[in-house]
Design a protein around this motif. Structure first.
Motif, mmCIF file in Angstrom:
data_model
loop_
_atom_site.group_PDB
_atom_site.id
_atom_site.type_symbol
_atom_site.label_atom_id
_atom_site.label_comp_id
_atom_site.label_asym_id
_atom_site.label_seq_id
_atom_site.Cartn_x
_atom_site.Cartn_y
_atom_site.Cartn_z
ATOM 1 N N ASP A 321 29.792 27.977 12.273
ATOM 2 C CA ASP A 321 30.742 27.125 11.733
ATOM 3 C C ASP A 321 30.656 26.593 10.156
ATOM 4 O OD1 ASP A 321 32.537 26.235 14.181
ATOM 5 O OD2 ASP A 321 30.432 25.982 14.708
ATOM 6 N N SER A 322 29.438 26.900 9.668
ATOM 7 C CA SER A 322 29.150 26.724 8.341
ATOM 8 C C SER A 322 27.887 27.399 7.785
ATOM 9 C CB SER A 322 29.058 25.254 8.034
ATOM 10 O OG SER A 322 28.005 24.565 8.859
ATOM 11 N N VAL A 323 27.923 27.838 6.678
ATOM 12 C CA VAL A 323 26.766 28.490 6.033
ATOM 13 C C VAL A 323 26.200 28.065 4.953
ATOM 14 C CG1 VAL A 323 26.144 30.803 5.187
ATOM 15 C CG2 VAL A 323 27.647 30.644 7.318
ATOM 16 N N THR A 324 25.112 27.738 4.578
ATOM 17 C CA THR A 324 24.477 27.525 3.278
ATOM 18 C C THR A 324 24.087 28.757 2.471
ATOM 19 O OG1 THR A 324 23.877 25.165 3.815
ATOM 20 C CG2 THR A 324 22.378 26.431 2.162
ATOM 21 N N VAL A 325 24.641 28.963 1.406
ATOM 22 C CA VAL A 325 23.992 29.928 0.544
ATOM 23 C C VAL A 325 23.344 29.533 -0.838
ATOM 24 C CG1 VAL A 325 25.339 31.921 1.416
ATOM 25 C CG2 VAL A 325 26.577 30.611 -0.533
ATOM 26 N N ASP A 326 22.121 30.056 -1.207
ATOM 27 C CA ASP A 326 21.739 29.678 -2.519
ATOM 28 C C ASP A 326 21.776 30.879 -3.307
ATOM 29 O OD1 ASP A 326 21.259 26.929 -2.152
ATOM 30 O OD2 ASP A 326 19.046 26.820 -2.482
ATOM 31 N N PHE A 327 22.594 31.076 -4.398
ATOM 32 C CA PHE A 327 22.672 32.100 -5.276
ATOM 33 C C PHE A 327 21.312 31.967 -6.377
ATOM 34 C CE2 PHE A 327 27.071 31.220 -4.305
ATOM 35 C CZ PHE A 327 27.637 32.188 -3.415
ATOM 36 N N HIS A 328 21.047 30.687 -6.496
ATOM 37 C CA HIS A 328 19.772 30.690 -7.355
ATOM 38 C C HIS A 328 18.384 30.937 -6.727
ATOM 39 C CE1 HIS A 328 20.036 26.250 -6.373
ATOM 40 N NE2 HIS A 328 19.075 26.575 -5.576
ATOM 41 N N LYS A 329 18.576 31.525 -5.281
ATOM 42 C CA LYS A 329 17.377 31.961 -4.980
ATOM 43 C C LYS A 329 17.446 33.574 -4.902
ATOM 44 C CE LYS A 329 15.681 28.155 -2.099
ATOM 45 N NZ LYS A 329 16.746 27.265 -2.228
ATOM 46 N N SER A 330 18.568 33.954 -4.289
ATOM 47 C CA SER A 330 18.415 35.392 -3.860
ATOM 48 C C SER A 330 19.470 36.290 -4.538
ATOM 49 C CB SER A 330 18.663 35.613 -2.406
ATOM 50 O OG SER A 330 17.740 34.881 -1.746
ATOM 51 N N PHE A 331 20.214 35.576 -5.616
ATOM 52 C CA PHE A 331 21.141 36.325 -6.376
ATOM 53 C C PHE A 331 20.785 36.366 -7.914
ATOM 54 C CE2 PHE A 331 23.567 36.346 -2.618
ATOM 55 C CZ PHE A 331 24.727 36.988 -2.830
ATOM 56 N N PHE A 332 19.387 35.832 -8.152
ATOM 57 C CA PHE A 332 18.745 35.933 -9.483
ATOM 58 C C PHE A 332 19.775 35.062 -10.604
ATOM 59 C CE2 PHE A 332 17.918 39.672 -7.274
ATOM 60 C CZ PHE A 332 16.361 39.592 -6.928
ATOM 61 N N GLN A 333 20.387 33.947 -9.939
ATOM 62 C CA GLN A 333 21.134 32.906 -10.746
ATOM 63 C C GLN A 333 20.181 31.781 -11.373
ATOM 64 O OE1 GLN A 333 24.828 33.779 -11.063
ATOM 65 N NE2 GLN A 333 23.473 35.481 -10.812
ATOM 66 N N PRO A 334 20.438 31.445 -12.724
ATOM 67 C CA PRO A 334 19.770 29.845 -13.039
ATOM 68 C C PRO A 334 20.083 28.969 -12.197
ATOM 69 C CG PRO A 334 21.040 31.074 -14.858
ATOM 70 C CD PRO A 334 21.573 31.944 -13.553
ATOM 71 N N VAL A 335 19.364 27.982 -11.869
ATOM 72 C CA VAL A 335 19.645 26.585 -11.274
ATOM 73 C C VAL A 335 20.596 25.756 -11.987
ATOM 74 C CG1 VAL A 335 18.603 24.429 -10.644
ATOM 75 C CG2 VAL A 335 17.040 26.596 -10.128
ATOM 76 N N SER A 336 21.563 25.353 -11.418
ATOM 77 C CA SER A 336 21.758 25.434 -9.886
ATOM 78 C C SER A 336 23.148 26.323 -9.709
ATOM 79 C CB SER A 336 22.107 23.982 -9.436
ATOM 80 O OG SER A 336 23.212 23.408 -10.008
ATOM 81 N N SER A 337 23.223 26.852 -8.398
ATOM 82 C CA SER A 337 24.279 27.692 -8.040
ATOM 83 C C SER A 337 24.048 27.736 -6.488
ATOM 84 C CB SER A 337 24.104 28.983 -8.570
ATOM 85 O OG SER A 337 25.197 29.646 -8.380
ATOM 86 N N SER A 338 24.683 27.030 -5.729
ATOM 87 C CA SER A 338 24.632 27.276 -4.164
ATOM 88 C C SER A 338 26.181 26.697 -3.892
ATOM 89 C CB SER A 338 23.749 25.869 -3.665
ATOM 90 O OG SER A 338 23.552 25.950 -2.614
ATOM 91 N N ALA A 339 26.195 27.030 -2.522
ATOM 92 C CA ALA A 339 27.733 26.490 -1.912
ATOM 93 C C ALA A 339 27.499 26.499 -0.392
ATOM 94 C CB ALA A 339 28.580 27.866 -2.194
ATOM 95 N N VAL A 340 28.461 25.731 0.107
ATOM 96 C CA VAL A 340 28.511 25.694 1.599
ATOM 97 C C VAL A 340 29.517 26.049 1.853
ATOM 98 C CG1 VAL A 340 29.467 23.160 1.370
ATOM 99 C CG2 VAL A 340 28.544 24.076 3.697
#
Length: 520
Positions: A321-340
């Motif tokens: 139903d929902s997913v957390t993604v942290d681009f600033h972990k596994s997409f090599f992005q500067p903090v912060s970059s995340s999404a729900v």
């Protein structure tokens, strides 16, 4: 002070008693058309300072202690400005750049911190200068559409349909909180709890199921949502540190039989310690049968969404139903970059509030896209631009290839440790972590915990490398987290030799016959 190898005079500026002079002085620091040249010059100074430092560091950390650095920071008189950017950067070199922890260094092997890609840094520079605020269209025209396009793209990678939606957040903790807010509201709706009294009656009976290896933010979110302390129920894991699907089913049935409401199941796609991925398809089966919200915390494992070789490890995530993604972990992005991201866009309305001074309801009726309508935050940075620039320059396959490299490295290091009699290694990660520890000789086995703690601290103090620590079955272990594609097996072998030497020195110095506090 020096910056980039050059001596820069430190200027101490004293405010003029003349108000007009003070105002003119302050205005010259405002970014805009009259100061565009000053902006270029200041940024070039900053870029040169960081680039010089990054290329010159010999280790990931200097090993400085808080007690040693704090007096230097405390002596700064913030009421007496330096007067120009060069002097401020020279001071910053001593207070921050000199002793920062540099994740780009190949012997930084500690936490879920990644080196960043240059296109994202370009995006960071642009978004900071323009300073869009991602709450309403009239503050973020263009930026709003770029963020929404990236949410759609991410939803497509997850496997959600056209009805999906989501929003960028500050990180995995906020994304998990946001998802559980939606899950709680859906649980209220399914139970017909429409009045305050009905909601207050149901809230103490709500439960969240998550594996014993789930991120601490699940329990933290439950507390913030007003759930009781016992609300988060731990589900056992299998030998490979993944949620046990049979145990999940039993716990779900037990709670329902006791008259409790299973508000949500949280499955983890990439646990912090072991990089393990819960059986997502089986968890989805349990949730479907129980009409329960399934949230997948893929803050770490989201890199698999663009992996050319390992996407199958996330099979079943499309049923969440929902997913957390942290681009600033596994997409090599500067903090912060995340999404729900949610499968059904209607769910985002649970976070919607209208204010006449910001986003009146009539704007939604006119289909004006306001991101504050779906966010827990109001003022919010245009962090999506960093990912946009990365995808437009490198492409998703480029990011996925980098993530594959670090997962491959973790597998090689696991084999290295398994063959090294100095160490014992626990499990095998599906992602890029390795949990291990130094193994003393049999007569010194009681010193293992203290020796490993000492080895980690001594390594960090030396500045030659950094690893993390954790506990496994009550015992102290070390952990390497690989998110730097430039780290080589040789770098890791060097760090392992250092750790072994520090642990051996500790054991050699220990009084003979000493028993560790927890030996019994």
């Amino acid at each position: 002070m020096t910056i980039d190898g050059k001596t820069v005079p430190t200027q101490r500026s004293v405010a003029s008693p003349n108000p007009e002079v003070r105002h003119a002085e302050a205005r010259r620091h405002l970014f805009g058309a009259p100061t565009a040249d000053a902006y270029r010059e200041a940024l070039l100074l900053g870029v040169d300072a960081v680039a010089s430092r990054v290329t010159g560091v010999e280790g990931p950390f200097t090993g400085i202690s808080p007690d040693a650095l704090a007096p230097e920071v405390d002596q700064v008189d913030l009421d007496r400005p330096l007067g120009d950017s060069a002097a401020a950067l020279a001071e910053l070199e001593q207070l921050y750049l000199r002793d920062a922890v540099y994740f780009h260094h190949p012997r930084y092997l500690a936490h879920l911190n990644c080196p960043v890609v240059i296109p994202a840094l370009l995006g960071e520079a642009v978004l900071s200068a323009v300073n869009s605020s991602m709450d309403t269209w009239d503050q973020s025209a263009g930026a709003t559409l770029i963020e929404r396009r990236l949410i759609d793209w991410t939803a497509g990678r997850i496997g959600f349909g056209l009805d999906a939606d989501g929003v960028f957040t500050s990180g995995g903790t906020q994304s998990n909180l946001h998802a559980l807010v939606l899950a709680r509201e859906e649980a209220f709706a399914r139970a017909g709890a429409r009045t305050s009294e009905a909601r207050q009656s149901l809230l103490p009976r709500m439960r969240v199921l998550a594996s014993e290896a789930a991120h601490f933010s699940v329990s933290k979110s439950a507390k913030m949502l007003g759930l009781p302390m016992e609300a988060v129920v731990s589900v056992g894991t299998t030998a490979d540190r993944r949620m046990d699907a049979a145990s999940l089913r039993r716990e779900c049935d037990r709670l329902r039989a006791e008259g409790l409401t299973v508000m949500a199941v949280v499955a983890t796609a990439g646990t912090t310690d072991f990089g393990s991925i819960d059986p997502l398809a089986e968890a989805a089966d349990v949730c479907a049968a129980a009409s329960t919200w399934l949230h997948v915390d893929a803050a770490y494992g989201c890199g698999l969404l663009v992996s050319p070789t390992r996407r199958h490890l996330l099979a079943g995530i499309e049923r969440a139903d929902s997913v957390t993604v942290d681009f600033h972990k596994s997409f090599f992005q500067p903090v912060s970059s995340s999404a729900v991201v949610v499968r059904d866009s209607r769910m985002m309305s649970h976070a919607t509030y209208y204010a006449d001074y910001l986003n009146p309801a009539r704007m939604a009726e006119r289909r004006i896209p306001n991101q504050v309508d779906k966010s827990l935050q109001t003022t919010r940075r245009f962090d999506a631009l960093k990912l946009w620039m990365t995808l437009r320059v490198m492409g998703a396959d480029g990011v996925g290839a980098l993530f594959d490299e670090v997962v491959d490295l973790a597998g090689a290091v696991h084999e290295m440790l398994a063959a090294d009699p100095r160490f014992e290694v626990v499990g095998r990660s599906q992602l890029s972590t390795v949990v291990f520890r130094y193994r003393p000789a049999a007569q010194d086995a009681h010193l293992a915990d203290d020796a490993n703690l000492h080895a980690r601290e001594a390594l960090a103090a030396s500045g030659e490398g950094m690893v993390a620590g954790t506990k496994v079955d009550g015992r102290h272990f070390l952990k390497c987290t690989f998110l730097n594609p430039r780290t080589t097996p040789g770098d890791v072998a060097h760090v392992l030799d250092l750790l072994a030497a520090h642990a051996a020195e500790f054991i050699e110095a220990a009084p003979r016959g000493r028993a560790a506090d927890d030996a019994s």
